[in-house]
Design a protein around this motif. Structure first.
Motif, PDB file in Angstrom:
ATOM      1  N   CYS B 117      33.903  27.321  50.465  1.00 21.37           N
ATOM      2  CA  CYS B 117      33.526  26.152  49.654  1.00 21.37           C
ATOM      3  C   CYS B 117      34.564  25.905  48.557  1.00 21.37           C
ATOM      4  CB  CYS B 117      32.142  26.336  49.037  1.00 21.37           C
ATOM      5  SG  CYS B 117      32.113  27.477  47.654  1.00 21.37           S
ATOM      6  N   GLN B 118      34.888  24.639  48.355  1.00 24.90           N
ATOM      7  CA  GLN B 118      35.905  24.313  47.345  1.00 24.90           C
ATOM      8  C   GLN B 118      35.297  23.821  46.037  1.00 24.90           C
ATOM      9  OE1 GLN B 118      37.512  22.693  50.738  1.00 24.90           O
ATOM     10  NE2 GLN B 118      39.640  23.018  50.102  1.00 24.90           N
ATOM     11  N   TYR B 119      34.018  23.440  46.128  1.00 21.98           N
ATOM     12  CA  TYR B 119      33.308  23.014  44.928  1.00 21.98           C
ATOM     13  C   TYR B 119      32.032  23.837  44.847  1.00 21.98           C
ATOM     14  CZ  TYR B 119      36.671  19.298  44.539  1.00 21.98           C
ATOM     15  OH  TYR B 119      37.848  18.622  44.383  1.00 21.98           O
ATOM     16  N   LEU B 120      31.817  24.412  43.681  1.00 22.71           N
ATOM     17  CA  LEU B 120      30.652  25.287  43.504  1.00 22.71           C
ATOM     18  C   LEU B 120      29.835  24.804  42.318  1.00 22.71           C
ATOM     19  CD1 LEU B 120      28.964  27.872  43.981  1.00 22.71           C
ATOM     20  CD2 LEU B 120      30.632  29.117  42.580  1.00 22.71           C
ATOM     21  N   MET B 121      28.556  24.562  42.564  1.00 23.99           N
ATOM     22  CA  MET B 121      27.646  24.149  41.497  1.00 23.99           C
ATOM     23  C   MET B 121      26.633  25.250  41.255  1.00 23.99           C
ATOM     24  SD  MET B 121      26.612  21.754  39.379  1.00 23.99           S
ATOM     25  CE  MET B 121      25.386  22.283  38.186  1.00 23.99           C
ATOM     26  N   LEU B 122      26.697  25.843  40.069  1.00 19.60           N
ATOM     27  CA  LEU B 122      25.736  26.874  39.689  1.00 19.60           C
ATOM     28  C   LEU B 122      24.624  26.216  38.890  1.00 19.60           C
ATOM     29  CD1 LEU B 122      28.422  29.509  38.616  1.00 19.60           C
ATOM     30  CD2 LEU B 122      26.980  29.626  40.672  1.00 19.60           C
ATOM     31  N   GLY B 123      23.523  25.929  39.569  1.00 23.45           N
ATOM     32  CA  GLY B 123      22.378  25.309  38.899  1.00 23.45           C
ATOM     33  C   GLY B 123      21.776  26.264  37.878  1.00 23.45           C
ATOM     34  N   ASN B 124      20.919  25.723  37.032  1.00 22.25           N
ATOM     35  CA  ASN B 124      20.329  26.508  35.945  1.00 22.25           C
ATOM     36  C   ASN B 124      19.482  27.666  36.461  1.00 22.25           C
ATOM     37  OD1 ASN B 124      19.192  27.266  33.432  1.00 22.25           O
ATOM     38  ND2 ASN B 124      17.444  25.883  33.828  1.00 22.25           N
ATOM     39  N   ILE B 129      22.750  36.022  37.248  1.00 24.47           N
ATOM     40  CA  ILE B 129      22.740  35.609  38.665  1.00 24.47           C
ATOM     41  C   ILE B 129      23.905  34.661  38.932  1.00 24.47           C
ATOM     42  CG2 ILE B 129      21.453  34.274  40.391  1.00 24.47           C
ATOM     43  CD1 ILE B 129      18.900  35.501  39.259  1.00 24.47           C
ATOM     44  N   GLN B 130      24.164  33.763  38.005  1.00 20.41           N
ATOM     45  CA  GLN B 130      25.283  32.847  38.177  1.00 20.41           C
ATOM     46  C   GLN B 130      26.601  33.629  38.294  1.00 20.41           C
ATOM     47  OE1 GLN B 130      24.309  30.502  34.625  1.00 20.41           O
ATOM     48  NE2 GLN B 130      23.720  28.771  35.917  1.00 20.41           N
ATOM     49  N   GLN B 131      26.742  34.681  37.474  1.00 23.59           N
ATOM     50  CA  GLN B 131      27.964  35.487  37.540  1.00 23.59           C
ATOM     51  C   GLN B 131      28.040  36.269  38.853  1.00 23.59           C
ATOM     52  OE1 GLN B 131      29.225  37.260  33.949  1.00 23.59           O
ATOM     53  NE2 GLN B 131      30.615  38.721  34.921  1.00 23.59           N
ATOM     54  N   MET B 132      26.883  36.759  39.313  1.00 24.33           N
ATOM     55  CA  MET B 132      26.820  37.475  40.591  1.00 24.33           C
ATOM     56  C   MET B 132      27.349  36.599  41.734  1.00 24.33           C
ATOM     57  SD  MET B 132      23.338  39.251  42.067  1.00 24.33           S
ATOM     58  CE  MET B 132      22.795  39.825  40.460  1.00 24.33           C
ATOM     59  N   VAL B 133      26.968  35.316  41.702  1.00 25.98           N
ATOM     60  CA  VAL B 133      27.444  34.385  42.746  1.00 25.98           C
ATOM     61  C   VAL B 133      28.964  34.309  42.709  1.00 25.98           C
ATOM     62  CG1 VAL B 133      27.484  31.976  43.502  1.00 25.98           C
ATOM     63  CG2 VAL B 133      25.322  33.019  42.738  1.00 25.98           C
ATOM     64  N   THR B 138      34.540  35.121  47.799  1.00 25.07           N
ATOM     65  CA  THR B 138      35.805  35.856  47.944  1.00 25.07           C
ATOM     66  C   THR B 138      37.008  35.039  47.493  1.00 25.07           C
ATOM     67  OG1 THR B 138      35.707  35.176  50.261  1.00 25.07           O
ATOM     68  CG2 THR B 138      35.006  37.410  49.747  1.00 25.07           C
ATOM     69  N   LYS B 139      36.965  33.724  47.701  1.00 18.58           N
ATOM     70  CA  LYS B 139      38.110  32.888  47.301  1.00 18.58           C
ATOM     71  C   LYS B 139      37.627  31.928  46.218  1.00 18.58           C
ATOM     72  CE  LYS B 139      41.151  29.466  49.287  1.00 18.58           C
ATOM     73  NZ  LYS B 139      40.635  28.325  50.015  1.00 18.58           N
ATOM     74  N   ARG B 140      38.303  31.943  45.095  1.00 14.57           N
ATOM     75  CA  ARG B 140      37.843  31.115  43.974  1.00 14.57           C
ATOM     76  C   ARG B 140      37.861  29.636  44.346  1.00 14.57           C
ATOM     77  NH1 ARG B 140      37.604  27.921  39.379  1.00 14.57           N
ATOM     78  NH2 ARG B 140      36.664  29.025  37.645  1.00 14.57           N
ATOM     79  N   PRO B 141      36.733  28.949  44.183  1.00 13.02           N
ATOM     80  CA  PRO B 141      36.708  27.518  44.518  1.00 13.02           C
ATOM     81  C   PRO B 141      37.657  26.720  43.623  1.00 13.02           C
ATOM     82  CG  PRO B 141      34.474  28.387  44.274  1.00 13.02           C
ATOM     83  CD  PRO B 141      35.409  29.440  43.769  1.00 13.02           C
ATOM     84  N   LEU B 164      30.502  32.048  31.171  1.00 10.44           N
ATOM     85  CA  LEU B 164      31.202  30.836  30.732  1.00 10.44           C
ATOM     86  C   LEU B 164      32.722  30.987  30.830  1.00 10.44           C
ATOM     87  CD1 LEU B 164      29.305  29.375  27.632  1.00 10.44           C
ATOM     88  CD2 LEU B 164      29.327  28.571  29.997  1.00 10.44           C
ATOM     89  N   LYS B 165      33.198  32.224  30.704  1.00  8.12           N
ATOM     90  CA  LYS B 165      34.655  32.474  30.804  1.00  8.12           C
ATOM     91  C   LYS B 165      35.182  32.187  32.208  1.00  8.12           C
ATOM     92  CE  LYS B 165      34.804  36.076  27.245  1.00  8.12           C
ATOM     93  NZ  LYS B 165      34.111  37.348  27.172  1.00  8.12           N
ATOM     94  N   MET B 166      34.265  32.106  33.180  1.00  5.68           N
ATOM     95  CA  MET B 166      34.681  32.009  34.576  1.00  5.68           C
ATOM     96  C   MET B 166      34.504  30.611  35.170  1.00  5.68           C
ATOM     97  SD  MET B 166      32.685  35.554  35.553  1.00  5.68           S
ATOM     98  CE  MET B 166      33.318  35.800  37.215  1.00  5.68           C
TER      99      MET B 166
END
Lengths: 304, 304
Positions: B117-124, B129-133, B138-141, B164-166
């Motif tokens: 995936c090239q676009y990643l949306m971490l919903g609330n 858990i958001q960091q775990m995702v 494996t490849k940064r979007p 937030l740093k990521m």
């Protein structure tokens, strides 16, 4: 085209989280004419002050091209005084003291040389006085704009509804639009208010911008997000002065030109809040105004 | 380009001044993927529900082109449930009941087919858990966007600051921007928040529109003034889904394109509030969306 502004010229004493002032020049008509002076070349003023009002303040208005023939100076009487204190969020304030003084018996006399005005701005005063002005102008101006506030809705609603039938443009804030219409939805409130008389309605939302309604058309101009809002006093009047001053200078009252006028008014208001009172809107340059308007273009424009 | 959304799929029960619902489909990821589906052609979903979640609702997502391989169905467990009641002004609400159920142990598993995936949306959801995702991809979007809320600032601020740093884009509302930065001025708050990691910040102001910040650039998109706001639930998620869905479909993350994306997101949110829950964003036509976006052009554009 000539613009006539009728309203208060006053002393204010202000307190914000950033500091407080002694008596400084204030009043709706002061902010309106100063702001309009950057656009309209013929600015006429009808207002009243006491003999305590400093001559250099009248000189300041004159330096901005304001014709002060209609400024009555009442000997032995005192100028209208208002003092207020802003809360920490700067969105609400308390009135600390009001001394009506000369405003208690304000009898707006229109000099003959003002009778040909094509644009008329009725600053916030008692609706009965605003109507008196309209009745004393022999030839109906091309555009009549009126500003008012919730205070008059509380104590003089009938007078207000009477004068609203006679004006073209009304400016109120969102809370006042809701009071006047009895409707929470601003879109529906706008319809209700326009049915009371004014074909054009501007709803000011402070830091959230301003909405322009006319018939089924609606335009929104954001407020510029500023790092610091130092003092909101006079921002609404400065906005109104920029709006009607721009219309008078271009002599074009189309909806498209009103959009531009709202942007110029918003730009003037964004200067106003940067310093205490009218300090920041005295001695602005055209270059500063042009650059500020470009910030609004950057802020609001997108290409679909 | 492919979009992966991670977040909650839930049941909601809502009460507004206009009425109330029984359990209806809700959850951040539901609104995000439904909204994004009108733009992005490859929509992947990672979420968890219980075995009480109706198959026809999963079918509804699939009909909107959402790939549900990553939707875990926990046998013998119940779906996340939230119920809330809106106040008369529709700008504030109370949470009546929360049953975390399957969300209490949400372990986001990313299917291999989603790894590109090239676009990643971490919903609330919980920042941990958001960091775990992010750690499991494996490849940064190309672009990672995160939504969060004041709740996590209260109970998990360190986790939030860590994730937030990521991320590239953060969406929060004005109150949350003030909490996170400790600054009332949104312009200064934006600088402080962007220094925490995200290069781009969207501050949602509900009925007052949305601000987009990136470096020294700022763009504002108004909300459409509607006659009736029926139910604000999901408007922020629908906005986010429209925003990132548009970016993914155009594969252009320039500031100019983000401006367009904000307008599309705002248009989608304006549909969302017109009916209960996700009712209005199911089965929209491209013609409806195009016409709505043109209303934003009319609302915001002026010629200087």
């Amino acid at each position: 085209m000539s613009l006539l502004t009728v309203g208060s010229v006053a002393f204010d004493a202000l307190e914000t989280p950033f500091g407080k002032t002694d008596k400084i020049i204030g009043g709706a008509a002061t902010y309106i004419t100063l702001s309009a002076s950057y656009f309209s070349t013929k600015n006429n003023l009808v207002a009243v002050v006491g003999d305590d009002f400093p001559q250099e303040m009248i000189g300041l208005l004159q330096e901005h091209g304001v014709d002060t023939e209609g400024l009555q100076i009442k000997q032995g009487e005192k100028t209208f005084f208002w003092s207020g204190k802003y809360h920490n969020d700067m969105n609400s304030r308390d009135t600390v003291e009001v001394q009506l003084n000369v405003m208690a018996k304000f009898n707006p006399v229109i000099p003959d040389s003002y009778q040909d005005c094509q644009y008329l701005m009725l600053g916030n005063t008692a609706p009965a006085i605003q109507q008196m002005v309209l009745e004393r102008i022999t030839k109906r101006p091309k555009l009549v704009m009126l500003d008012t506030m919730n205070f008059w809705m509380d104590i003089a609603m009938d007078d207000l509804k009477s004068v609203l039938k006679m004006v073209d443009v009304l400016t109120i804030n969102d809370e006042e639009a809701r009071i006047l219409s009895g409707d929470y939805s601003l879109r529906r409130a706008a319809k209700t208010v326009m049915a009371m008389g004014p074909k054009t309605l501007i709803i000011k939302k402070g830091e959230h911008g301003a909405l322009l309604f006319q018939g089924d058309q609606v335009f929104f101009c954001p407020a510029l997000p500023l790092e610091d809002v130092f003092d909101p006093t006079g921002a609404g009047d400065t906005f109104a002065g920029g709006f009607i001053g721009y219309l008078a200078s271009t002599d074009d009252i189309s909806f498209e030109n009103m959009k531009r006028a709202i942007v110029y008014g918003s730009a003037m208001a964004s200067f106003c809040v940067e310093k205490f009172g009218s300090e920041r809107i005295v001695g602005l340059t055209q270059e500063e105004i042009t650059a500020r308007v470009q910030e609004f273009v950057q802020l609001a424009h997108f290409q679909i």
